[in-house]
Enzyme design. Structure first.
Site, PDB file in Angstrom:
ATOM      1  N   SER A  57       0.858  -1.186   0.000  1.00  0.00           N
ATOM      2  CA  SER A  57       0.000   0.000   0.000  1.00  0.00           C
ATOM      3  C   SER A  57       0.889   1.229   0.000  1.00  0.00           C
ATOM      4  CB  SER A  57      -0.883   0.002   1.254  1.00  0.00           C
ATOM      5  OG  SER A  57      -1.423   1.287   1.450  1.00  0.00           O
ATOM      6  N   GLU A 148     -14.664  -8.267   7.883  1.00  0.00           N
ATOM      7  CA  GLU A 148     -14.495  -7.277   8.945  1.00  0.00           C
ATOM      8  C   GLU A 148     -14.985  -7.820  10.300  1.00  0.00           C
ATOM      9  OE1 GLU A 148     -14.780  -3.483   7.488  1.00  0.00           O
ATOM     10  OE2 GLU A 148     -14.842  -2.505   9.431  1.00  0.00           O
ATOM     11  N   ASP A 160     -21.786   0.240   4.982  1.00  0.00           N
ATOM     12  CA  ASP A 160     -20.649   0.803   4.259  1.00  0.00           C
ATOM     13  C   ASP A 160     -20.355  -0.003   3.002  1.00  0.00           C
ATOM     14  OD1 ASP A 160     -20.579   2.406   6.470  1.00  0.00           O
ATOM     15  OD2 ASP A 160     -18.766   1.532   7.338  1.00  0.00           O
TER      16      ASP A 160
HETATM   17  C1  GLA Z   1     -19.494   2.106  11.046  1.00  0.00           C
HETATM   18  C2  GLA Z   1     -19.921   0.691  10.653  1.00  0.00           C
HETATM   19  C3  GLA Z   1     -21.296   0.696   9.960  1.00  0.00           C
HETATM   20  C4  GLA Z   1     -22.332   1.481  10.758  1.00  0.00           C
HETATM   21  C5  GLA Z   1     -21.764   2.841  11.194  1.00  0.00           C
HETATM   22  C6  GLA Z   1     -22.690   3.573  12.121  1.00  0.00           C
HETATM   23  O1  GLA Z   1     -19.263   2.876   9.907  1.00  0.00           O
HETATM   24  O2  GLA Z   1     -18.991   0.124   9.763  1.00  0.00           O
HETATM   25  O3  GLA Z   1     -21.728  -0.629   9.734  1.00  0.00           O
HETATM   26  O4  GLA Z   1     -22.796   0.752  11.846  1.00  0.00           O
HETATM   27  O5  GLA Z   1     -20.505   2.715  11.846  1.00  0.00           O
HETATM   28  O6  GLA Z   1     -23.871   3.899  11.463  1.00  0.00           O
END
Ligand code: GLA
Length: 367
Positions: A57, A148, A160
């Site tokens: 990276s 994750e 996300d």
């Molecule tokens: C992080 C987690 C998401 C979500 C947000 C809060 O970004 O990766 O899955 O829970 O926090 O909304």
């Protein structure tokens, strides 16, 4: 999984995301309304035939090497994200022969912009190409969540990763995280003379270390006490049945936040972008007071934005640092940014970084 032509080289880019509204609702099977931003991570991969993966990276001084048979606990640090993707894909029968992976991009890490999802999704898409397996976008997102949750050890939801894989230019994506159903909703910021400013406070959170997992457990306890499958199934009338005051506050955030997401979506469907500001501000107050995931820097960025005439402002992402978004008339964006910076200077806090974010397309193959 269906086969596709195996390639010996592949290159993908995957974006970060801003969540317009719907925070901490995704692991409660609720609603979220994120969009991808222009800043992205790029992954370039070449096949190796020795069963090894080497990742490099531009953000790290040294490369990291591990076998395709890697298991949780083997690879620490940033390389756990690509290693977790190798593990998740291999575990699902997608046989990765080995790879050299090169990562770069312009997405800030730790700013609450989902850089880990962008890393996982870009690597996952490259690995699927090298393995010669066609994997649809939602499934890549699910593998990224598994990596994750079970390899890196961060019990995140699916927002996300879905935002990263599915976002569309000029739209926010309403996601029902129970069914993974998606509805793109136009977000015509420039057409309405608006800017959405992301303010990175540079306060850095450590989500893996506890607070996020605590909130998730508290939500599960509240759902169990209410005898519902998840807080998605609770309403405001149920809250008084929660005797524990902490669980009641956590649940109140989730229940009211789901309502705010749906109200925001319906305002956007009728083109009333300015009017969502009030809901953004209410979301922040609820995250600060009921869910208790804000911090001094986030509150200061929100309060100084609102004082300067923003229609609304709120923290985004998991909390305890990271970024805030503020919705403002485009001609006033510069003034808002300098007001927030002055407020940070007056509080002896490091200067935040601010820039306008534009709803952009999701992950795509470059070659
Ligand atoms: C992080 C987690 C998401 C979500 C947000 C809060 O970004 O990766 O899955 O829970 O926090 O909304």
């Amino acid at each position: 999984m269906p086969a596709q032509l195996r390639t010996s080289q592949s290159e993908w880019e995957a974006p970060g995301r801003v969540n317009l509204i719907g925070e901490h609702t995704d692991y409660n099977e609720g609603f979220v309304l994120p969009f991808a931003i222009a800043q992205r991570t790029r992954a370039r991969g070449r096949t190796r035939h020795d069963g090894m993966v080497r990742v490099r990276s531009t953000l790290a001084p040294d490369h990291v090497e591990f076998p395709v048979t890697t298991a949780p606990g083997d690879v620490p640090g940033w390389a756990a994200y690509p290693a977790g993707m190798v593990w998740a894909l291999t575990g699902a029968g997608c046989l990765v022969p080995g790879a050299d992976l090169d990562l770069d991009g312009d997405l800030p890490v730790g700013a609450g912009l989902a850089s880990s999802a962008a890393l996982e999704c870009s690597v996952g898409a490259v690995l699927a190409d090298l393995a010669g397996v066609a994997i649809d976008r939602t499934t890549i997102a699910r593998f990224a969540q598994r990596a994750e949750n079970d390899y890196v050890g961060m019990p995140c939801g699916l927002m996300d990763q879905l935002a990263c894989m599915h976002s569309q230019r000029a739209h926010a994506m309403l996601i029902d995280t129970r069914s993974a159903a998606l509805e793109p909703i136009p977000l015509p910021l420039a057409d309405q003379g608006l800017s959405l400013i992301a303010i990175d406070t540079h306060a850095r959170h450590a989500l893996v270390d506890g607070e996020y997992a605590d909130r998730r457990r508290q939500c599960e306890s509240a759902a169990a006490a209410l005898e519902v499958r998840s807080l998605r199934d609770a309403g405001t009338a149920d809250l008084s049945r929660l005797v524990d005051p902490v669980l009641r506050r956590r649940a109140r955030h989730i229940v009211t936040e789901n309502d705010r997401v749906l109200e925001t979506a319906s305002l956007l469907r009728s083109g009333q972008v300015r009017r969502i500001g009030r809901l953004l501000a209410d979301s922040h107050r609820s995250l600060r007071d009921d869910f208790q995931v804000s911090c001094r820097e986030l509150d200061l960025a929100v309060e100084s934005s609102l004082r300067c005439g923003a229609f609304g402002a709120r923290m985004i992402g998991g909390g305890f640092g990271g970024s805030v978004i503020a919705l403002v008339d485009a001609p006033h964006a510069g003034r808002l940014i300098s007001t927030v910076k002055s407020a940070f200077a007056a509080a002896s806090l490091p200067a935040p970084t601010a820039y306008s974010v534009v709803p952009s397309s999701g992950a795509r193959r470059l070659s």
